[in-house]
Design a protein around this motif. Structure first.
Motif, PDB file in Angstrom:
ATOM      1  N   ARG A 145       0.837  -1.210   0.000  1.00 50.37           N
ATOM      2  CA  ARG A 145       0.000   0.000   0.000  1.00 50.37           C
ATOM      3  C   ARG A 145       0.868   1.255   0.000  1.00 50.37           C
ATOM      4  O   ARG A 145       0.738   2.122  -0.858  1.00 50.37           O
ATOM      5  N   GLN A 146       1.806   1.312   0.937  1.00 47.42           N
ATOM      6  CA  GLN A 146       2.599   2.547   1.063  1.00 47.42           C
ATOM      7  C   GLN A 146       3.538   2.747  -0.130  1.00 47.42           C
ATOM      8  O   GLN A 146       3.652   3.848  -0.671  1.00 47.42           O
ATOM      9  N   GLU A 184       5.106   9.761  -7.257  1.00 47.46           N
ATOM     10  CA  GLU A 184       6.245  10.221  -8.072  1.00 47.46           C
ATOM     11  C   GLU A 184       5.810  10.391  -9.532  1.00 47.46           C
ATOM     12  O   GLU A 184       6.199  11.343 -10.198  1.00 47.46           O
ATOM     13  N   GLU A 227       4.887  19.880 -12.667  1.00 49.82           N
ATOM     14  CA  GLU A 227       6.116  20.545 -13.120  1.00 49.82           C
ATOM     15  C   GLU A 227       6.331  20.385 -14.619  1.00 49.82           C
ATOM     16  O   GLU A 227       6.812  21.299 -15.297  1.00 49.82           O
ATOM     17  N   GLU A 244      12.015  12.240 -11.193  1.00 48.47           N
ATOM     18  CA  GLU A 244      10.793  11.794 -10.492  1.00 48.47           C
ATOM     19  C   GLU A 244      10.242  10.528 -11.156  1.00 48.47           C
ATOM     20  O   GLU A 244       9.811   9.600 -10.472  1.00 48.47           O
ATOM     21  N   TYR A 264      -2.616   8.656  -4.325  1.00 49.18           N
ATOM     22  CA  TYR A 264      -1.294   9.251  -4.519  1.00 49.18           C
ATOM     23  C   TYR A 264      -1.310  10.552  -3.738  1.00 49.18           C
ATOM     24  O   TYR A 264      -2.382  11.004  -3.322  1.00 49.18           O
ATOM     25  N   SER A 315      -1.745  13.900  -2.013  1.00 47.07           N
ATOM     26  CA  SER A 315      -2.710  14.997  -2.184  1.00 47.07           C
ATOM     27  C   SER A 315      -2.082  16.213  -2.878  1.00 47.07           C
ATOM     28  O   SER A 315      -2.747  16.912  -3.632  1.00 47.07           O
ATOM     29  N   PHE A 373      -0.269  16.719  -5.342  1.00 46.50           N
ATOM     30  CA  PHE A 373      -0.162  16.826  -6.798  1.00 46.50           C
ATOM     31  C   PHE A 373      -1.516  17.106  -7.470  1.00 46.50           C
ATOM     32  O   PHE A 373      -1.635  17.072  -8.687  1.00 46.50           O
ATOM     33  N   ALA A 379       9.095  16.116   1.107  1.00 47.58           N
ATOM     34  CA  ALA A 379       9.355  14.723   0.710  1.00 47.58           C
ATOM     35  C   ALA A 379      10.648  14.229   1.373  1.00 47.58           C
ATOM     36  O   ALA A 379      10.688  13.113   1.912  1.00 47.58           O
ATOM     37  N   TYR A 415      12.895  -1.369  -0.039  1.00 40.83           N
ATOM     38  CA  TYR A 415      12.339  -0.008   0.068  1.00 40.83           C
ATOM     39  C   TYR A 415      13.415   0.925   0.639  1.00 40.83           C
ATOM     40  O   TYR A 415      13.669   2.005   0.104  1.00 40.83           O
ATOM     41  N   GLU A 456      16.410  13.991  -4.388  1.00 39.76           N
ATOM     42  CA  GLU A 456      15.434  14.967  -3.870  1.00 39.76           C
ATOM     43  C   GLU A 456      16.140  16.170  -3.248  1.00 39.76           C
ATOM     44  O   GLU A 456      15.624  17.288  -3.272  1.00 39.76           O
ATOM     45  N   MET A 483       0.831  17.118   3.207  1.00 42.42           N
ATOM     46  CA  MET A 483       1.555  15.966   2.629  1.00 42.42           C
ATOM     47  C   MET A 483       1.920  14.931   3.688  1.00 42.42           C
ATOM     48  O   MET A 483       2.053  13.752   3.394  1.00 42.42           O
ATOM     49  N   PHE A 484       2.150  15.390   4.931  1.00 44.63           N
ATOM     50  CA  PHE A 484       2.608  14.472   5.984  1.00 44.63           C
ATOM     51  C   PHE A 484       1.504  13.554   6.486  1.00 44.63           C
ATOM     52  O   PHE A 484       1.757  12.678   7.317  1.00 44.63           O
ATOM     53  N   PHE A 533      -8.149  18.608   2.970  1.00 48.48           N
ATOM     54  CA  PHE A 533      -7.366  17.380   2.752  1.00 48.48           C
ATOM     55  C   PHE A 533      -8.293  16.219   2.369  1.00 48.48           C
ATOM     56  O   PHE A 533      -8.049  15.512   1.381  1.00 48.48           O
ATOM     57  N   LEU A 541      -8.523  13.971  -1.090  1.00 49.18           N
ATOM     58  CA  LEU A 541      -8.388  12.510  -1.094  1.00 49.18           C
ATOM     59  C   LEU A 541      -9.592  11.826  -1.732  1.00 49.18           C
ATOM     60  O   LEU A 541      -9.471  10.750  -2.319  1.00 49.18           O
TER      61      LEU A 541
HETATM   62  N1  FAQ Z   1      -2.072  12.253   0.249  1.00 52.15           N
HETATM   63  O1  FAQ Z   1      -2.781   6.361   8.525  1.00 52.15           O
HETATM   64  P1  FAQ Z   1      -2.138   7.336   7.606  1.00 52.15           P
HETATM   65  C1  FAQ Z   1       7.144  13.327  -3.511  1.00 52.15           C
HETATM   66  C2  FAQ Z   1      -3.711   8.464   3.247  1.00 52.15           C
HETATM   67  S1  FAQ Z   1       6.591  11.807  -3.001  1.00 52.15           S
HETATM   68  C3  FAQ Z   1      -2.866  11.216  -0.064  1.00 52.15           C
HETATM   69  O2  FAQ Z   1      -1.353   8.423   8.258  1.00 52.15           O
HETATM   70  P2  FAQ Z   1       0.263   6.180   6.477  1.00 52.15           P
HETATM   71  C4  FAQ Z   1       8.282  13.394  -4.478  1.00 52.15           C
HETATM   72  C5  FAQ Z   1      -2.943   7.216   3.591  1.00 52.15           C
HETATM   73  O3  FAQ Z   1      -2.345   6.654   2.435  1.00 52.15           O
HETATM   74  C6  FAQ Z   1       5.183  12.161  -1.988  1.00 52.15           C
HETATM   75  N2  FAQ Z   1      -3.194  10.260   0.828  1.00 52.15           N
HETATM   76  O4  FAQ Z   1      -1.283   6.553   6.510  1.00 52.15           O
HETATM   77  C7  FAQ Z   1       8.050  14.436  -5.468  1.00 52.15           C
HETATM   78  C8  FAQ Z   1      -4.030   6.362   4.174  1.00 52.15           C
HETATM   79  O5  FAQ Z   1      -4.862   5.869   3.127  1.00 52.15           O
HETATM   80  P3  FAQ Z   1      -5.319   4.289   2.971  1.00 52.15           P
HETATM   81  C9  FAQ Z   1       4.602  10.909  -1.471  1.00 52.15           C
HETATM   82  C10 FAQ Z   1      -2.684  10.384   2.080  1.00 52.15           C
HETATM   83  O6  FAQ Z   1       0.508   5.408   5.249  1.00 52.15           O
HETATM   84  C11 FAQ Z   1       8.324  15.763  -5.186  1.00 52.15           C
HETATM   85  C12 FAQ Z   1      -4.868   7.364   4.924  1.00 52.15           C
HETATM   86  O7  FAQ Z   1      -4.604   8.625   4.312  1.00 52.15           O
HETATM   87  N3  FAQ Z   1       5.401  10.386  -0.392  1.00 52.15           N
HETATM   88  O8  FAQ Z   1       6.576  14.252  -3.081  1.00 52.15           O
HETATM   89  C13 FAQ Z   1      -1.838  11.422   2.449  1.00 52.15           C
HETATM   90  O9  FAQ Z   1       0.679   5.571   7.767  1.00 52.15           O
HETATM   91  C14 FAQ Z   1       8.104  16.740  -6.142  1.00 52.15           C
HETATM   92  C15 FAQ Z   1      -4.542   7.413   6.405  1.00 52.15           C
HETATM   93  O10 FAQ Z   1      -3.251   8.007   6.669  1.00 52.15           O
HETATM   94  C16 FAQ Z   1       5.185   9.160   0.120  1.00 52.15           C
HETATM   95  O11 FAQ Z   1       4.310   8.458  -0.328  1.00 52.15           O
HETATM   96  C17 FAQ Z   1      -1.535  12.388   1.478  1.00 52.15           C
HETATM   97  N4  FAQ Z   1      -0.745  13.440   1.751  1.00 52.15           N
HETATM   98  O12 FAQ Z   1       1.007   7.602   6.384  1.00 52.15           O
HETATM   99  C18 FAQ Z   1       7.566  14.096  -6.727  1.00 52.15           C
HETATM  100  C19 FAQ Z   1       6.115   8.751   1.242  1.00 52.15           C
HETATM  101  N5  FAQ Z   1      -1.497  11.261   3.744  1.00 52.15           N
HETATM  102  O13 FAQ Z   1      -4.156   3.601   2.360  1.00 52.15           O
HETATM  103  C20 FAQ Z   1       7.351  15.091  -7.688  1.00 52.15           C
HETATM  104  C21 FAQ Z   1       5.797   7.398   1.782  1.00 52.15           C
HETATM  105  C22 FAQ Z   1      -2.116  10.154   4.162  1.00 52.15           C
HETATM  106  O14 FAQ Z   1      -5.613   3.792   4.357  1.00 52.15           O
HETATM  107  C23 FAQ Z   1       7.634  16.426  -7.381  1.00 52.15           C
HETATM  108  N6  FAQ Z   1       4.537   7.352   2.504  1.00 52.15           N
HETATM  109  N7  FAQ Z   1      -2.848   9.630   3.166  1.00 52.15           N
HETATM  110  O15 FAQ Z   1      -6.490   4.317   2.061  1.00 52.15           O
HETATM  111  C24 FAQ Z   1       4.405   7.671   3.812  1.00 52.15           C
HETATM  112  O16 FAQ Z   1       5.347   8.066   4.484  1.00 52.15           O
HETATM  113  C25 FAQ Z   1       3.048   7.459   4.430  1.00 52.15           C
HETATM  114  O17 FAQ Z   1       2.303   6.609   3.598  1.00 52.15           O
HETATM  115  C26 FAQ Z   1       2.260   8.786   4.690  1.00 52.15           C
HETATM  116  C27 FAQ Z   1       0.873   8.425   5.248  1.00 52.15           C
HETATM  117  C28 FAQ Z   1       2.998   9.650   5.715  1.00 52.15           C
HETATM  118  C29 FAQ Z   1       2.066   9.574   3.398  1.00 52.15           C
END
Ligand code: FAQ
Length: 331
Positions: free
Chosen positions: A51-52, A60, A67, A90, A122, A124, A126, A147, A162, A173, A212-213, A282, A286
Protein backbone atom coordinates in the motif's frame (compact mmCIF):
# COMPACT_ATOMS: atom_id res chain seq x y z
CA UNK A 1 -4.31 -27.68 39.73
CA UNK A 2 -1.24 -28.33 37.61
CA UNK A 3 -2.53 -31.72 36.54
CA UNK A 4 -5.75 -30.12 35.45
CA UNK A 5 -3.85 -27.69 33.31
CA UNK A 6 -1.96 -30.52 31.64
CA UNK A 7 -5.20 -32.37 31.00
CA UNK A 8 -6.78 -29.38 29.29
CA UNK A 9 -7.11 -29.81 25.51
CA UNK A 10 -4.05 -28.40 23.75
CA UNK A 11 -4.65 -25.66 21.19
CA UNK A 12 -4.01 -26.79 17.64
CA UNK A 13 -0.34 -26.38 16.73
CA UNK A 14 -0.79 -23.88 13.85
CA UNK A 15 -1.69 -20.83 16.00
CA UNK A 16 1.32 -21.51 18.26
CA UNK A 17 3.58 -21.74 15.20
CA UNK A 18 2.03 -18.56 13.88
CA UNK A 19 2.54 -16.80 17.21
CA UNK A 20 6.15 -17.97 17.35
CA UNK A 21 6.77 -16.81 13.81
CA UNK A 22 5.25 -13.43 14.61
CA UNK A 23 7.39 -13.13 17.74
CA UNK A 24 10.54 -14.06 15.83
CA UNK A 25 9.64 -11.58 13.13
CA UNK A 26 9.06 -8.78 15.65
CA UNK A 27 12.34 -9.68 17.39
CA UNK A 28 14.18 -9.23 14.08
CA UNK A 29 12.50 -5.84 13.61
CA UNK A 30 13.34 -4.83 17.18
CA UNK A 31 16.97 -5.80 16.55
CA UNK A 32 16.98 -3.47 13.49
CA UNK A 33 17.50 -6.36 11.06
CA UNK A 34 16.36 -5.78 7.48
CA UNK A 35 13.54 -7.94 6.15
CA UNK A 36 14.28 -9.20 2.64
CA UNK A 37 11.82 -10.40 -0.05
CA UNK A 38 12.31 -14.13 0.56
CA UNK A 39 12.03 -13.87 4.35
CA UNK A 40 8.85 -14.88 6.09
CA UNK A 41 6.69 -11.85 6.92
CA UNK A 42 3.16 -11.41 8.27
CA UNK A 43 0.62 -10.87 5.52
CA UNK A 44 -0.43 -7.56 7.09
CA UNK A 45 3.20 -6.32 6.94
CA UNK A 46 3.37 -7.26 3.24
CA UNK A 47 0.06 -5.53 2.51
CA UNK A 48 1.05 -2.38 4.43
CA UNK A 49 4.26 -2.15 2.42
CA UNK A 50 2.51 -2.74 -0.89
CA UNK A 51 0.00 0.00 0.00
CA UNK A 52 2.60 2.55 1.06
CA UNK A 53 5.19 1.82 -1.63
CA UNK A 54 2.55 1.78 -4.40
CA UNK A 55 1.05 5.08 -3.21
CA UNK A 56 4.56 6.48 -3.07
CA UNK A 57 5.35 5.25 -6.62
CA UNK A 58 2.10 6.70 -7.97
CA UNK A 59 2.92 10.02 -6.27
CA UNK A 60 6.25 10.22 -8.07
CA UNK A 61 4.62 9.49 -11.43
CA UNK A 62 1.62 11.82 -11.01
CA UNK A 63 4.06 14.32 -9.45
CA UNK A 64 5.71 14.72 -12.85
CA UNK A 65 2.60 16.46 -14.19
CA UNK A 66 2.47 19.79 -12.31
CA UNK A 67 6.12 20.54 -13.12
CA UNK A 68 6.06 18.99 -16.58
CA UNK A 69 3.46 21.62 -17.32
CA UNK A 70 6.23 24.29 -17.13
CA UNK A 71 8.99 22.66 -19.21
CA UNK A 72 8.02 24.55 -22.37
CA UNK A 73 7.61 27.82 -20.43
CA UNK A 74 10.74 27.80 -18.20
CA UNK A 75 12.29 31.29 -18.41
CA UNK A 76 15.74 30.26 -19.74
CA UNK A 77 17.50 27.34 -21.39
CA UNK A 78 19.31 26.60 -18.11
CA UNK A 79 16.05 26.49 -16.15
CA UNK A 80 14.50 24.34 -18.87
CA UNK A 81 17.30 21.75 -18.84
CA UNK A 82 17.31 21.61 -15.03
CA UNK A 83 13.52 21.15 -14.94
CA UNK A 84 13.61 18.40 -17.58
CA UNK A 85 16.24 16.57 -15.52
CA UNK A 86 14.20 16.95 -12.33
CA UNK A 87 10.97 15.69 -13.87
CA UNK A 88 12.89 12.77 -15.37
CA UNK A 89 14.33 11.98 -11.90
CA UNK A 90 10.79 11.79 -10.49
CA UNK A 91 9.87 9.28 -13.20
CA UNK A 92 12.95 7.25 -12.23
CA UNK A 93 11.89 7.30 -8.57
CA UNK A 94 8.52 5.91 -9.58
CA UNK A 95 10.28 3.06 -11.41
CA UNK A 96 12.53 2.13 -8.44
CA UNK A 97 9.49 2.15 -6.19
CA UNK A 98 7.35 -0.03 -8.48
CA UNK A 99 10.32 -2.46 -8.56
CA UNK A 100 10.48 -2.45 -4.75
CA UNK A 101 6.72 -3.15 -4.62
CA UNK A 102 7.15 -6.04 -7.09
CA UNK A 103 9.53 -7.79 -4.66
CA UNK A 104 6.45 -8.21 -2.43
CA UNK A 105 4.70 -10.32 -5.04
CA UNK A 106 2.46 -7.79 -6.74
CA UNK A 107 2.63 -7.05 -10.48
CA UNK A 108 3.44 -3.51 -11.61
CA UNK A 109 0.67 -3.70 -14.22
CA UNK A 110 -1.86 -4.37 -11.47
CA UNK A 111 -0.69 -1.36 -9.44
CA UNK A 112 -0.78 0.93 -12.49
CA UNK A 113 -4.26 -0.37 -13.38
CA UNK A 114 -5.48 0.56 -9.86
CA UNK A 115 -4.13 4.08 -10.33
CA UNK A 116 -5.76 4.48 -13.74
CA UNK A 117 -9.19 3.36 -12.57
CA UNK A 118 -8.97 5.84 -9.69
CA UNK A 119 -8.77 3.22 -6.93
CA UNK A 120 -5.23 3.95 -5.72
CA UNK A 121 -4.18 6.94 -3.67
CA UNK A 122 -1.29 9.25 -4.52
CA UNK A 123 -0.07 12.29 -2.62
CA UNK A 124 -2.71 15.00 -2.18
CA UNK A 125 -0.16 17.68 -3.10
CA UNK A 126 -0.16 16.83 -6.80
CA UNK A 127 -3.81 17.80 -7.18
CA UNK A 128 -3.01 21.52 -7.05
CA UNK A 129 -2.33 23.61 -10.15
CA UNK A 130 0.99 25.27 -11.08
CA UNK A 131 -0.14 28.76 -12.07
CA UNK A 132 3.14 30.69 -12.31
CA UNK A 133 6.88 30.07 -12.59
CA UNK A 134 7.17 30.74 -8.84
CA UNK A 135 5.13 27.57 -8.28
CA UNK A 136 8.02 25.58 -9.75
CA UNK A 137 10.43 27.16 -7.25
CA UNK A 138 7.93 26.55 -4.45
CA UNK A 139 7.42 22.89 -5.38
CA UNK A 140 11.18 22.27 -5.25
CA UNK A 141 11.55 24.18 -2.00
CA UNK A 142 8.45 22.98 -0.11
CA UNK A 143 7.22 19.79 -1.80
CA UNK A 144 10.64 18.22 -2.30
CA UNK A 145 11.60 19.64 1.11
CA UNK A 146 8.64 17.87 2.72
CA UNK A 147 9.36 14.72 0.71
CA UNK A 148 12.96 14.65 2.01
CA UNK A 149 11.84 15.17 5.61
CA UNK A 150 9.47 12.21 5.25
CA UNK A 151 11.82 10.01 3.22
CA UNK A 152 15.21 10.29 4.99
CA UNK A 153 13.83 8.15 7.85
CA UNK A 154 12.51 5.67 5.24
CA UNK A 155 16.16 4.92 4.33
CA UNK A 156 16.18 3.14 7.71
CA UNK A 157 12.83 1.37 7.27
CA UNK A 158 12.72 -2.34 8.04
CA UNK A 159 12.09 -3.58 4.48
CA UNK A 160 15.41 -3.85 2.63
CA UNK A 161 14.37 -3.08 -0.98
CA UNK A 162 12.34 -0.01 0.07
CA UNK A 163 15.10 1.29 2.35
CA UNK A 164 17.74 0.89 -0.37
CA UNK A 165 15.59 2.58 -3.04
CA UNK A 166 15.13 5.54 -0.70
CA UNK A 167 18.87 6.20 -0.40
CA UNK A 168 19.25 7.23 -4.02
CA UNK A 169 15.85 8.93 -4.12
CA UNK A 170 16.77 11.13 -1.14
CA UNK A 171 20.07 12.17 -2.73
CA UNK A 172 18.23 13.29 -5.85
CA UNK A 173 15.43 14.97 -3.87
CA UNK A 174 17.97 17.09 -2.04
CA UNK A 175 19.22 18.49 -5.39
CA UNK A 176 15.59 19.16 -6.27
CA UNK A 177 15.00 21.04 -3.04
CA UNK A 178 18.06 23.22 -3.65
CA UNK A 179 17.10 24.04 -7.22
CA UNK A 180 13.65 25.09 -5.99
CA UNK A 181 15.10 27.28 -3.26
CA UNK A 182 17.49 28.83 -5.78
CA UNK A 183 14.54 29.80 -7.99
CA UNK A 184 12.89 31.37 -4.93
CA UNK A 185 16.08 33.25 -4.02
CA UNK A 186 16.22 34.69 -7.53
CA UNK A 187 12.57 35.75 -7.45
CA UNK A 188 12.81 37.13 -3.91
CA UNK A 189 15.80 39.25 -4.96
CA UNK A 190 14.09 40.41 -8.17
CA UNK A 191 11.49 43.03 -9.04
CA UNK A 192 8.43 43.86 -6.93
CA UNK A 193 6.32 41.73 -9.33
CA UNK A 194 8.67 38.78 -8.93
CA UNK A 195 8.58 39.07 -5.13
CA UNK A 196 4.77 39.23 -5.25
CA UNK A 197 4.70 36.13 -7.46
CA UNK A 198 6.94 34.27 -4.96
CA UNK A 199 4.70 35.32 -2.04
CA UNK A 200 1.56 34.27 -3.91
CA UNK A 201 3.04 30.83 -4.60
CA UNK A 202 4.01 30.39 -0.94
CA UNK A 203 0.48 31.43 0.08
CA UNK A 204 -1.05 28.74 -2.12
CA UNK A 205 1.43 25.88 -1.42
CA UNK A 206 2.13 26.24 2.31
CA UNK A 207 -0.94 24.48 3.74
CA UNK A 208 -1.11 21.72 1.09
CA UNK A 209 2.60 21.02 1.82
CA UNK A 210 1.82 20.54 5.52
CA UNK A 211 -0.97 18.13 4.52
CA UNK A 212 1.55 15.97 2.63
CA UNK A 213 2.61 14.47 5.98
CA UNK A 214 -0.81 12.88 6.36
CA UNK A 215 -3.56 13.21 8.98
CA UNK A 216 -2.71 14.25 12.53
CA UNK A 217 -1.48 11.41 14.75
CA UNK A 218 -4.83 11.12 16.50
CA UNK A 219 -6.52 10.41 13.13
CA UNK A 220 -3.78 8.35 11.46
CA UNK A 221 -5.03 4.78 11.29
CA UNK A 222 -1.77 3.15 10.17
CA UNK A 223 0.93 4.99 12.14
CA UNK A 224 0.97 2.92 15.36
CA UNK A 225 1.39 -0.44 13.60
CA UNK A 226 3.78 0.95 10.98
CA UNK A 227 5.96 2.35 13.79
CA UNK A 228 5.99 -1.06 15.54
CA UNK A 229 7.15 -2.62 12.28
CA UNK A 230 9.66 0.21 11.72
CA UNK A 231 8.17 0.94 8.32
CA UNK A 232 7.62 4.45 9.67
CA UNK A 233 10.27 5.76 12.06
CA UNK A 234 8.44 8.98 13.04
CA UNK A 235 4.79 9.93 13.25
CA UNK A 236 3.06 12.27 10.78
CA UNK A 237 2.93 15.13 13.32
CA UNK A 238 6.59 14.70 14.32
CA UNK A 239 7.73 15.00 10.70
CA UNK A 240 5.37 17.91 10.00
CA UNK A 241 6.82 19.76 13.00
CA UNK A 242 10.39 19.13 11.84
CA UNK A 243 9.48 20.47 8.41
CA UNK A 244 7.93 23.64 9.85
CA UNK A 245 10.92 24.21 12.13
CA UNK A 246 13.33 23.87 9.19
CA UNK A 247 11.29 25.85 6.66
CA UNK A 248 10.09 28.95 8.52
CA UNK A 249 13.65 30.38 8.83
CA UNK A 250 14.13 29.71 5.09
CA UNK A 251 11.01 31.77 4.33
CA UNK A 252 12.32 34.54 6.59
CA UNK A 253 15.63 34.53 4.72
CA UNK A 254 13.70 34.97 1.47
CA UNK A 255 11.78 37.88 3.03
CA UNK A 256 8.48 36.02 2.53
CA UNK A 257 5.60 35.65 4.99
CA UNK A 258 4.35 32.20 5.93
CA UNK A 259 0.54 32.47 5.48
CA UNK A 260 -0.33 31.46 9.05
CA UNK A 261 -1.35 34.31 11.37
CA UNK A 262 -1.03 32.00 14.40
CA UNK A 263 2.53 30.90 13.63
CA UNK A 264 4.90 31.74 16.50
CA UNK A 265 8.18 30.55 17.96
CA UNK A 266 7.81 28.87 21.34
CA UNK A 267 10.94 29.43 23.46
CA UNK A 268 10.02 26.73 25.97
CA UNK A 269 9.62 23.86 23.48
CA UNK A 270 12.12 25.15 20.91
CA UNK A 271 9.54 24.64 18.15
CA UNK A 272 7.20 26.76 16.06
CA UNK A 273 3.53 26.59 16.98
CA UNK A 274 1.25 26.63 13.94
CA UNK A 275 -2.42 27.41 13.37
CA UNK A 276 -5.08 24.75 12.66
CA UNK A 277 -4.85 22.75 9.43
CA UNK A 278 -8.04 22.64 7.36
CA UNK A 279 -8.51 18.87 7.27
CA UNK A 280 -11.77 19.21 5.34
CA UNK A 281 -9.70 20.39 2.36
CA UNK A 282 -7.37 17.38 2.75
CA UNK A 283 -10.28 14.92 2.84
CA UNK A 284 -11.93 16.56 -0.18
CA UNK A 285 -8.68 16.17 -2.17
CA UNK A 286 -8.39 12.51 -1.09
CA UNK A 287 -11.97 11.88 -2.19
CA UNK A 288 -11.10 13.14 -5.68
CA UNK A 289 -12.47 16.66 -5.32
CA UNK A 290 -9.21 18.65 -5.32
CA UNK A 291 -8.59 21.36 -7.92
CA UNK A 292 -6.85 19.01 -10.40
CA UNK A 293 -7.73 15.38 -9.48
CA UNK A 294 -9.70 14.72 -12.65
CA UNK A 295 -7.15 16.45 -14.88
CA UNK A 296 -4.26 14.44 -13.36
CA UNK A 297 -5.95 11.08 -13.86
CA UNK A 298 -7.01 12.01 -17.38
CA UNK A 299 -3.39 12.93 -18.21
CA UNK A 300 -2.10 9.62 -16.80
CA UNK A 301 -4.71 7.63 -18.75
CA UNK A 302 -3.81 9.44 -21.98
CA UNK A 303 -0.06 8.86 -21.36
CA UNK A 304 -0.70 5.16 -20.66
CA UNK A 305 -2.67 4.81 -23.87
CA UNK A 306 -0.07 6.73 -25.90
CA UNK A 307 2.64 4.43 -24.54
CA UNK A 308 0.79 1.23 -25.44
CA UNK A 309 2.79 0.71 -28.66
CA UNK A 310 6.08 1.06 -26.73
CA UNK A 311 5.05 -1.64 -24.25
CA UNK A 312 3.85 -3.90 -27.05
CA UNK A 313 7.08 -3.34 -29.05
CA UNK A 314 9.21 -4.08 -25.95
CA UNK A 315 7.24 -7.26 -25.23
CA UNK A 316 7.54 -8.39 -28.88
CA UNK A 317 11.30 -7.71 -28.84
CA UNK A 318 11.75 -9.63 -25.57
CA UNK A 319 9.82 -12.56 -27.06
CA UNK A 320 11.98 -12.47 -30.21
CA UNK A 321 15.17 -12.46 -28.11
CA UNK A 322 13.90 -15.37 -26.01
CA UNK A 323 12.98 -17.33 -29.16
CA UNK A 324 16.46 -16.84 -30.68
CA UNK A 325 18.06 -17.89 -27.37
CA UNK A 326 15.88 -21.05 -27.41
CA UNK A 327 16.83 -21.74 -31.07
CA UNK A 328 20.55 -21.25 -30.30
CA UNK A 329 20.27 -23.70 -27.39
CA UNK A 330 18.37 -26.27 -29.46
CA UNK A 331 20.71 -25.97 -32.45
N1 FAQ B 1 -2.07 12.25 0.25
O1 FAQ B 1 -2.78 6.36 8.52
P1 FAQ B 1 -2.14 7.34 7.61
C1 FAQ B 1 7.14 13.33 -3.51
C2 FAQ B 1 -3.71 8.46 3.25
S1 FAQ B 1 6.59 11.81 -3.00
C3 FAQ B 1 -2.87 11.22 -0.06
O2 FAQ B 1 -1.35 8.42 8.26
P2 FAQ B 1 0.26 6.18 6.48
C4 FAQ B 1 8.28 13.39 -4.48
C5 FAQ B 1 -2.94 7.22 3.59
O3 FAQ B 1 -2.35 6.65 2.44
C6 FAQ B 1 5.18 12.16 -1.99
N2 FAQ B 1 -3.19 10.26 0.83
O4 FAQ B 1 -1.28 6.55 6.51
C7 FAQ B 1 8.05 14.44 -5.47
C8 FAQ B 1 -4.03 6.36 4.17
O5 FAQ B 1 -4.86 5.87 3.13
P3 FAQ B 1 -5.32 4.29 2.97
C9 FAQ B 1 4.60 10.91 -1.47
C10 FAQ B 1 -2.68 10.38 2.08
O6 FAQ B 1 0.51 5.41 5.25
C11 FAQ B 1 8.32 15.76 -5.19
C12 FAQ B 1 -4.87 7.36 4.92
O7 FAQ B 1 -4.60 8.62 4.31
N3 FAQ B 1 5.40 10.39 -0.39
O8 FAQ B 1 6.58 14.25 -3.08
C13 FAQ B 1 -1.84 11.42 2.45
O9 FAQ B 1 0.68 5.57 7.77
C14 FAQ B 1 8.10 16.74 -6.14
C15 FAQ B 1 -4.54 7.41 6.41
O10 FAQ B 1 -3.25 8.01 6.67
C16 FAQ B 1 5.19 9.16 0.12
O11 FAQ B 1 4.31 8.46 -0.33
C17 FAQ B 1 -1.53 12.39 1.48
N4 FAQ B 1 -0.74 13.44 1.75
O12 FAQ B 1 1.01 7.60 6.38
C18 FAQ B 1 7.57 14.10 -6.73
C19 FAQ B 1 6.11 8.75 1.24
N5 FAQ B 1 -1.50 11.26 3.74
O13 FAQ B 1 -4.16 3.60 2.36
C20 FAQ B 1 7.35 15.09 -7.69
C21 FAQ B 1 5.80 7.40 1.78
C22 FAQ B 1 -2.12 10.15 4.16
O14 FAQ B 1 -5.61 3.79 4.36
C23 FAQ B 1 7.63 16.43 -7.38
N6 FAQ B 1 4.54 7.35 2.50
N7 FAQ B 1 -2.85 9.63 3.17
O15 FAQ B 1 -6.49 4.32 2.06
C24 FAQ B 1 4.40 7.67 3.81
O16 FAQ B 1 5.35 8.07 4.48
C25 FAQ B 1 3.05 7.46 4.43
O17 FAQ B 1 2.30 6.61 3.60
C26 FAQ B 1 2.26 8.79 4.69
C27 FAQ B 1 0.87 8.43 5.25
C28 FAQ B 1 3.00 9.65 5.72
C29 FAQ B 1 2.07 9.57 3.40
Amino acid sequence: MYTQALDAPQPPSAPTDERERLERFQARIDADEKIEPKDWMPEAYRQTLIRQIAQHAHSEIVGMLPEGNWITRAPSLRRKSVLIAKVQDEGGHGMYLYSAAETLGVARGELVAQLLIGRAKYSSIFNYPTLTWADIGTIGWLVDGAAIMNQIPLCRCSYGPYARAMVRICKEESFHQRQGYEIMLTLAGGSAEQRAMAQDALNRWWWPSLMMFGPSDTDSKHTAQSMRWKIKRFTNDELRQRFIDATVPQAEYLGLMVPDPELRWDETTGHYVHGPIDWSEFHAVLKGDGPCNRERLAARRAAHEAGRWVREAAAAYAEKQAASARDAQAG
